[in-house]
Design an enzyme around this catalytic site. Sequence first.
Site, PDB file in Angstrom:
ATOM      1  N   GLY A   1       0.815  -1.206   0.000  1.00  0.00           N
ATOM      2  CA  GLY A   1       0.000   0.000   0.000  1.00  0.00           C
ATOM      3  C   GLY A   1       0.845   1.251   0.000  1.00  0.00           C
ATOM      4  O   GLY A   1       2.068   1.202   0.222  1.00  0.00           O
TER       5      GLY A   1
ATOM      6  N   GLY B   1       2.030   5.516   4.668  1.00  0.00           N
ATOM      7  CA  GLY B   1       1.125   6.127   5.631  1.00  0.00           C
ATOM      8  C   GLY B   1      -0.217   5.465   5.774  1.00  0.00           C
ATOM      9  O   GLY B   1      -1.075   5.962   6.510  1.00  0.00           O
ATOM     10  N   THR B   2      -0.437   4.337   5.109  1.00  0.00           N
ATOM     11  CA  THR B   2      -1.739   3.678   5.188  1.00  0.00           C
ATOM     12  C   THR B   2      -1.859   2.748   6.392  1.00  0.00           C
ATOM     13  O   THR B   2      -2.916   2.149   6.603  1.00  0.00           O
ATOM     14  CB  THR B   2      -2.014   2.887   3.902  1.00  0.00           C
ATOM     15  OG1 THR B   2      -0.879   2.061   3.594  1.00  0.00           O
ATOM     16  CG2 THR B   2      -2.276   3.827   2.732  1.00  0.00           C
TER      17      THR B   2
ATOM     18  N   LYS C   1       0.559   0.105   7.419  1.00  0.00           N
ATOM     19  CA  LYS C   1       1.054  -1.270   7.267  1.00  0.00           C
ATOM     20  C   LYS C   1       1.771  -1.737   8.538  1.00  0.00           C
ATOM     21  O   LYS C   1       1.518  -2.836   9.038  1.00  0.00           O
ATOM     22  CB  LYS C   1       1.994  -1.337   6.051  1.00  0.00           C
ATOM     23  CG  LYS C   1       1.333  -0.980   4.737  1.00  0.00           C
ATOM     24  CD  LYS C   1       2.262  -1.153   3.553  1.00  0.00           C
ATOM     25  CE  LYS C   1       3.386  -0.146   3.541  1.00  0.00           C
ATOM     26  NZ  LYS C   1       2.893   1.236   3.314  1.00  0.00           N
TER      27      LYS C   1
ATOM     28  N   HIS D   1      -6.853  36.412 -11.170  1.00  0.00           N
ATOM     29  CA  HIS D   1      -6.414  35.065 -11.569  1.00  0.00           C
ATOM     30  C   HIS D   1      -7.187  34.000 -10.789  1.00  0.00           C
ATOM     31  O   HIS D   1      -7.744  33.064 -11.389  1.00  0.00           O
ATOM     32  CB  HIS D   1      -4.909  34.921 -11.324  1.00  0.00           C
ATOM     33  CG  HIS D   1      -4.354  33.599 -11.746  1.00  0.00           C
ATOM     34  ND1 HIS D   1      -3.689  33.409 -12.931  1.00  0.00           N
ATOM     35  CD2 HIS D   1      -4.371  32.377 -11.139  1.00  0.00           C
ATOM     36  CE1 HIS D   1      -3.312  32.143 -13.031  1.00  0.00           C
ATOM     37  NE2 HIS D   1      -3.714  31.489 -11.944  1.00  0.00           N
ATOM     38  N   GLU D   2      -7.232  34.152  -9.463  1.00  0.00           N
ATOM     39  CA  GLU D   2      -7.947  33.168  -8.649  1.00  0.00           C
ATOM     40  C   GLU D   2      -9.451  33.243  -8.898  1.00  0.00           C
ATOM     41  O   GLU D   2     -10.133  32.210  -8.892  1.00  0.00           O
ATOM     42  CB  GLU D   2      -7.638  33.384  -7.166  1.00  0.00           C
ATOM     43  CG  GLU D   2      -6.159  33.272  -6.808  1.00  0.00           C
ATOM     44  CD  GLU D   2      -5.549  31.941  -7.201  1.00  0.00           C
ATOM     45  OE1 GLU D   2      -6.276  30.923  -7.216  1.00  0.00           O
ATOM     46  OE2 GLU D   2      -4.341  31.902  -7.501  1.00  0.00           O
TER      47      GLU D   2
ATOM     48  N   HIS E   1     -10.298  31.145 -11.976  1.00  0.00           N
ATOM     49  CA  HIS E   1     -10.431  29.712 -11.689  1.00  0.00           C
ATOM     50  C   HIS E   1     -11.818  29.403 -11.126  1.00  0.00           C
ATOM     51  O   HIS E   1     -12.498  28.466 -11.569  1.00  0.00           O
ATOM     52  CB  HIS E   1      -9.378  29.281 -10.653  1.00  0.00           C
ATOM     53  CG  HIS E   1      -7.987  29.190 -11.191  1.00  0.00           C
ATOM     54  ND1 HIS E   1      -7.667  28.492 -12.319  1.00  0.00           N
ATOM     55  CD2 HIS E   1      -6.817  29.709 -10.712  1.00  0.00           C
ATOM     56  CE1 HIS E   1      -6.352  28.571 -12.542  1.00  0.00           C
ATOM     57  NE2 HIS E   1      -5.820  29.307 -11.579  1.00  0.00           N
TER      58      HIS E   1
ATOM     59  N   ASP F   1      -0.327  25.817 -13.666  1.00  0.00           N
ATOM     60  CA  ASP F   1      -1.587  25.419 -14.301  1.00  0.00           C
ATOM     61  C   ASP F   1      -1.326  24.824 -15.676  1.00  0.00           C
ATOM     62  O   ASP F   1      -1.894  23.782 -16.039  1.00  0.00           O
ATOM     63  CB  ASP F   1      -2.515  26.631 -14.425  1.00  0.00           C
ATOM     64  CG  ASP F   1      -2.847  27.235 -13.069  1.00  0.00           C
ATOM     65  OD1 ASP F   1      -2.881  26.481 -12.085  1.00  0.00           O
ATOM     66  OD2 ASP F   1      -3.068  28.457 -13.007  1.00  0.00           O
TER      67      ASP F   1
END
Length: 619
Positions: free
Chosen positions: A206, A209-210, A212, A428-429, A432, A504
């Site tokens: 995996g 950080g899952t 294990k 610009h933001e 988006h 972008d």
Amino acid sequence: MNSRNQSFFVYFLLIVAIAAMLYMGFRDSASVTQNLTLSDLARQVQAGQVARIIIANDNTIRVVGAEGSEKEAVQSRKEPDTPLVEQLRNLGVTPQQLAKVNIEVSAPSMWTGVLSGAFYILPVLLMGGVLWFIFRQAQGSNNAAMSFGKSRARMFSGEHPTVTFADVAGADESKQELAEVVEFLKEPQKFIQLGARIPKGVLLVGPPGTGKTLLAKAVSGEAGVPFFSISGSEFVEMFVGVGASRVRDLFDQAKRHSPCIIFVDEIDAVGRQRGAGLGGSHDEREQTLNQMLVEMDGFDTDTNVIIIAATNRPDILDPALLRPGRFDRRVTLDRPDVKGREAILKVHVKGKPLDPQVDLAAIARGTPGFVGADLENLVNEGAILAARRNKKSIGQSELEEAIERVVMGPERKSRLISDEEKRIIAYHEAGHAVVANAIAEADPVQKVSIVGRGQAGGVTWFRPDEDRILMSRKKILATLAMALGGRAAEELVFDDITSGASNDIEQVTRMARAMVTRLGMSAEMGTLTYGQKEEMIFLGREISEQRDYSEAVAEQIDREVRKIVEDSYKLAKSLVKKYRKQLDLVAQKLLEVESINREEFEKLFPSPFGKKSGTPQMA
């Protein structure tokens, strides 16, 4: 005696020897080396030059002159038993002359004798102690050299487990797979009577950080058996044969503590496919792997030793490791879904003062793609923010801000920018956000901000309300147009473009090329895959690409990628022009308050399609 006591003993002998030598040196320096014969002593007594005579029990005679000087007198060897007074009278000293001299008889002190003896004995003892210390050190070095082949695995007792399945959330299927392993360790006879064979190995696969490692500890805690933990890199040293020796020692220890569990973290460090190294079959890693294969295949049915290994690179493991009889089971721990994330959050908030108004389900919905380690970090960041604000509990606002910090980094409010640049970033933001809100397939806008985070000058955050497994062609095209909305707004409002859209454009180009070469979403190129790509499983990184198409096909791919990007940019520009009024409203609001959330944005620009949910695609 341990090494620390040995060193103390040698140092003590050295100090005592030095002290004895200094004492004898001082005593010798206090006396004059010139000796007096009895004849000389008699003449000095007759001349009135002697004030005192001290006679010790060892017949040593010390003469103190009238001026305070001190010398030694030597008695006659012919008459060693004759008193000193009689010897002086025989040499012509009168009783009147002797009466002027103070004659004392003193016995030497006990310490004088001890130190005198030590002066002769201690050097011998000191030399013997130094030689003994050197031999012990040499023996210790030999033991250290021999210990290279010993396993460095750390053993944890299973009598008092610190981790159980209750501490592992968001991995119900994986826990169910491993529950059978736990049952076998607890009741092996139940399976052996039916002829069932113990699973010799379980491979946990995996993304990082899952959980294990946590799941492997939970198996040990549930079974109540010893747990040996070691990293794959700890087997390999620069000395040839050390890795194989450590593998043998590890499995020998495990058999002595049977039933038990061996956990090898990052097994890809020693389990890489053989024959790929420059050293060929003599490579140290390959010898270690060969020994591991032999040990795993050499288990008896009644050994009750299970090896659990974890990796996020199963694609590079040697096929011999993955065959039945070694790692019989492969358990995949994927990124948790929304229910799994909520369960993980509940585990991590235990013991922390949480505000009653906190909605963990909402936090779970806002963290798609997060693994257990990310969620633990999120809760910790929320606690830090609450402490910084002098709060007694962790609130919803702290957790939501912690999501932004984990995803995009901390805000950089101290950065100074000009008013003109601030206006460009605002439009610009806003571009988006407006383009995304004007396309039905795009994800809803969660937050728009012109406060820099990380390397970005501003941030527009889109967050689907539900997890998504598949991506449709319309969804990808909507994402491309949304990403180019910022560049389109710059061109429309300022009649110029800036470098702010570099990231972008990079993302758009990569996604468009994937549509053409990998996803079969180009009508011109057809449903074909172009190029054989080698990637790191679970890490999402492309290592290399092997071209299996001609130059003419490469030119067609380039044309189709360009066409997809240009069409998306045209769509973005048309939407920005259509909703110019809403664009100005959002930009002006950003210049006033710097950040607006989802509710504030929808007041400025209500969605033309009603309430958006991101239209998730399910398999």
